[in-house]
Scaffold this motif. Structure first.
Motif, mmCIF file in Angstrom:
data_model
loop_
_atom_site.group_PDB
_atom_site.id
_atom_site.type_symbol
_atom_site.label_atom_id
_atom_site.label_comp_id
_atom_site.label_asym_id
_atom_site.label_seq_id
_atom_site.Cartn_x
_atom_site.Cartn_y
_atom_site.Cartn_z
ATOM 1 N N GLY A 46 -20.784 20.931 -57.481
ATOM 2 C CA GLY A 46 -19.926 19.819 -57.037
ATOM 3 C C GLY A 46 -18.503 20.218 -57.333
ATOM 4 N N SER A 47 -17.679 19.237 -57.631
ATOM 5 C CA SER A 47 -16.312 19.533 -58.015
ATOM 6 C C SER A 47 -16.284 19.658 -59.533
ATOM 7 C CB SER A 47 -15.415 18.402 -57.524
ATOM 8 O OG SER A 47 -14.139 18.560 -58.073
ATOM 9 N N ALA A 48 -16.448 20.895 -60.017
ATOM 10 C CA ALA A 48 -16.514 21.086 -61.472
ATOM 11 C C ALA A 48 -15.815 22.381 -61.844
ATOM 12 C CB ALA A 48 -17.969 21.140 -61.925
ATOM 13 N N ARG A 49 -15.193 22.383 -63.020
ATOM 14 C CA ARG A 49 -14.571 23.612 -63.513
ATOM 15 C C ARG A 49 -14.669 23.665 -65.034
ATOM 16 N NH1 ARG A 49 -9.133 22.691 -65.196
ATOM 17 N NH2 ARG A 49 -8.481 20.584 -64.707
ATOM 18 N N ALA A 50 -14.400 24.868 -65.545
ATOM 19 C CA ALA A 50 -14.386 25.052 -66.996
ATOM 20 C C ALA A 50 -12.963 24.854 -67.488
ATOM 21 C CB ALA A 50 -14.861 26.455 -67.331
ATOM 22 N N GLY A 51 -12.811 24.364 -68.706
ATOM 23 C CA GLY A 51 -11.461 24.188 -69.255
ATOM 24 C C GLY A 51 -11.512 24.070 -70.763
ATOM 25 N N THR A 52 -10.346 23.897 -71.341
ATOM 26 C CA THR A 52 -10.273 23.645 -72.780
ATOM 27 C C THR A 52 -10.467 22.138 -73.005
ATOM 28 O OG1 THR A 52 -7.925 23.190 -72.649
ATOM 29 C CG2 THR A 52 -8.559 25.502 -73.046
ATOM 30 N N PRO A 53 -10.773 21.723 -74.225
ATOM 31 C CA PRO A 53 -10.849 20.288 -74.480
ATOM 32 C C PRO A 53 -9.552 19.561 -74.092
ATOM 33 C CG PRO A 53 -11.880 21.477 -76.272
ATOM 34 C CD PRO A 53 -11.243 22.514 -75.391
ATOM 35 N N ALA A 54 -8.404 20.207 -74.309
ATOM 36 C CA ALA A 54 -7.130 19.561 -73.936
ATOM 37 C C ALA A 54 -7.045 19.395 -72.421
ATOM 38 C CB ALA A 54 -5.961 20.387 -74.461
ATOM 39 N N GLU A 55 -7.507 20.400 -71.681
ATOM 40 C CA GLU A 55 -7.501 20.275 -70.210
ATOM 41 C C GLU A 55 -8.497 19.209 -69.756
ATOM 42 O OE1 GLU A 55 -6.185 24.899 -69.308
ATOM 43 O OE2 GLU A 55 -8.301 24.361 -69.302
ATOM 44 N N ALA A 56 -9.644 19.173 -70.419
ATOM 45 C CA ALA A 56 -10.650 18.163 -70.070
ATOM 46 C C ALA A 56 -10.103 16.751 -70.298
ATOM 47 C CB ALA A 56 -11.916 18.381 -70.895
ATOM 48 N N ALA A 57 -9.313 16.611 -71.358
ATOM 49 C CA ALA A 57 -8.844 15.272 -71.732
ATOM 50 C C ALA A 57 -7.630 14.823 -70.929
ATOM 51 C CB ALA A 57 -8.514 15.242 -73.226
ATOM 52 N N SER A 58 -6.758 15.773 -70.577
ATOM 53 C CA SER A 58 -5.424 15.345 -70.119
ATOM 54 C C SER A 58 -5.467 14.486 -68.855
ATOM 55 C CB SER A 58 -4.497 16.549 -69.961
ATOM 56 O OG SER A 58 -4.981 17.344 -68.915
ATOM 57 N N GLN A 59 -6.271 14.839 -67.878
ATOM 58 C CA GLN A 59 -6.267 14.083 -66.617
ATOM 59 C C GLN A 59 -7.444 13.118 -66.503
ATOM 60 O OE1 GLN A 59 -3.831 14.551 -64.151
ATOM 61 N NE2 GLN A 59 -2.842 15.764 -65.758
ATOM 62 N N ALA A 60 -8.267 13.050 -67.548
ATOM 63 C CA ALA A 60 -9.558 12.363 -67.383
ATOM 64 C C ALA A 60 -9.433 10.848 -67.284
ATOM 65 C CB ALA A 60 -10.464 12.721 -68.553
ATOM 66 N N ASP A 61 -10.251 10.277 -66.405
ATOM 67 C CA ASP A 61 -10.428 8.824 -66.385
ATOM 68 C C ASP A 61 -11.436 8.431 -67.463
ATOM 69 O OD1 ASP A 61 -8.850 8.380 -63.994
ATOM 70 O OD2 ASP A 61 -10.448 9.450 -62.960
ATOM 71 N N ALA A 62 -12.351 9.353 -67.738
ATOM 72 C CA ALA A 62 -13.342 9.110 -68.797
ATOM 73 C C ALA A 62 -13.708 10.435 -69.439
ATOM 74 C CB ALA A 62 -14.597 8.462 -68.206
ATOM 75 N N LEU A 63 -13.984 10.364 -70.736
ATOM 76 C CA LEU A 63 -14.435 11.549 -71.474
ATOM 77 C C LEU A 63 -15.842 11.298 -71.972
ATOM 78 C CD1 LEU A 63 -11.183 12.098 -73.532
ATOM 79 C CD2 LEU A 63 -12.198 13.779 -71.982
ATOM 80 N N LEU A 64 -16.676 12.311 -71.899
ATOM 81 C CA LEU A 64 -17.997 12.225 -72.528
ATOM 82 C C LEU A 64 -17.939 13.041 -73.808
ATOM 83 C CD1 LEU A 64 -21.090 11.438 -72.331
ATOM 84 C CD2 LEU A 64 -21.411 13.797 -71.531
ATOM 85 N N LEU A 65 -18.226 12.408 -74.936
ATOM 86 C CA LEU A 65 -18.259 13.128 -76.217
ATOM 87 C C LEU A 65 -19.711 13.452 -76.524
ATOM 88 C CD1 LEU A 65 -16.620 14.085 -78.749
ATOM 89 C CD2 LEU A 65 -17.304 11.941 -79.798
ATOM 90 N N ALA A 66 -20.024 14.746 -76.544
ATOM 91 C CA ALA A 66 -21.426 15.171 -76.706
ATOM 92 C C ALA A 66 -21.488 16.389 -77.618
ATOM 93 C CB ALA A 66 -22.046 15.481 -75.334
#
Ligand SMILES: NC(=O)c1ccc[n+]([C@@H]2O[C@H](COP(=O)([O-])OP(=O)(O)OC[C@H]3O[C@@H](n4cnc5c(N)ncnc54)[C@H](OP(=O)(O)O)[C@@H]3O)[C@@H](O)[C@H]2O)c1
Length: 214
Positions: A46-66
């Motif tokens: 789908g629309s997915a990419r790898a990133g750092t936690p900071a990249e994952a967080a910066s634009q996110a509408d929601a974060l999954l903590l796992a």
């Protein structure tokens, strides 16, 4: 939605994949190998990419903590500001040997998390099912009788976001109330784990609540 995955192991890897397949933009982060994150992103199809936690967080509408409970502080430090963000947590507050809840009864992992990230909106969800069942629930999502998934939180908007994600994976969201109800959800998960991993019928286990008489 744009969803950042903080912890791309059994739960984060699978849920992130299913969120991407449901049409969300996903950033997989926090694993010990970048190649693993890249493989997850590729295979999510789908629309997915790898990133750092900071990249994952910066634009996110929601974060999954796992992540394992022992990694929560580290991943949050790497994520940076999560102010205003919805954080959906499936992380159980297990002790280092994974034998007992390290926070329980008078608090919960979800509440302890909320006190670490006071400006984020924490919802406890997905923690009550084993990772092994997620793909089969997704594949059966068009069936009428969906399995339940109990969730709780204090912020109505964040809970709507979580409920949508729960539906997208193929569960019927059951609003269990405010975040402090995680004090009941987290021990309930130990029962589910007992049945899934110590029972005879294997870990592809989901549950369904039924209200009779109305
Ligand atoms: N598994 C389940 O069925 C299940 C069900 C309900 C709730 N939970 C809860 O969900 C949370 C996640 O569980 P899980 O089974 O998904 O855990 P997991 O498979 O161990 O995934 C944790 C992720 O954190 C990463 N990680 C660990 N240490 C790291 C470090 N030092 N640096 C960078 N990344 C690191 C791991 O990297 P690697 O990928 O490199 O290992 C992995 O991607 C836990 O709190 C658990 O209690 C799990």
């Amino acid at each position: 939605m744009r969803i950042g995955i903080l912890g791309s192991g059994l739960m984060g890897g699978k849920l992130g994949t299913l969120f991407a397949r449901a049409g969300h933009d996903v950033v997989f982060s926090y694993a010990r190998s970048t190649r693993k994150l890249e493989r997850l992103a590729r295979e999510a199809r789908g629309s997915a990419r790898a990133g750092t936690p900071a990249e994952a967080a910066s634009q996110a509408d929601a974060l999954l903590l796992a992540v394992h409970w022992s990694r929560v502080d580290d991943v949050l430090r790497q994520a940076g500001s999560v102010s205003g963000k919805t954080i959906v947590t499936c992380s159980l507050p297990m002790n280092a040997s994974d034998t007992a809840l390290a926070v329980a009864r008078t608090s919960s992992g979800a509440e302890a998390l909320a006190s670490k990230v006071r400006r984020a909106k924490v919802v406890s969800a997905f923690g009550t099912v084993p990772s092994e069942v997620l793909f089969s629930v997704f594949e059966a999502r068009r069936r009428k009788a969906r399995p339940s998934l109990a969730y709780c939180g204090d912020d109505a908007r964040a809970k709507r976001v979580a409920a949508r994600l729960i539906r997208d994976v193929g569960f019927d969201p059951v609003d269990a109330g405010p975040l402090k109800i995680a004090r009941y959800l987290e021990p309930f998960t130990l029962l589910i784990a007992q049945l899934a991993y110590e029972g005879e019928r294997g870990p592809e286990l989901a549950y369904r609540f039924e209200w009779r008489g109305r």
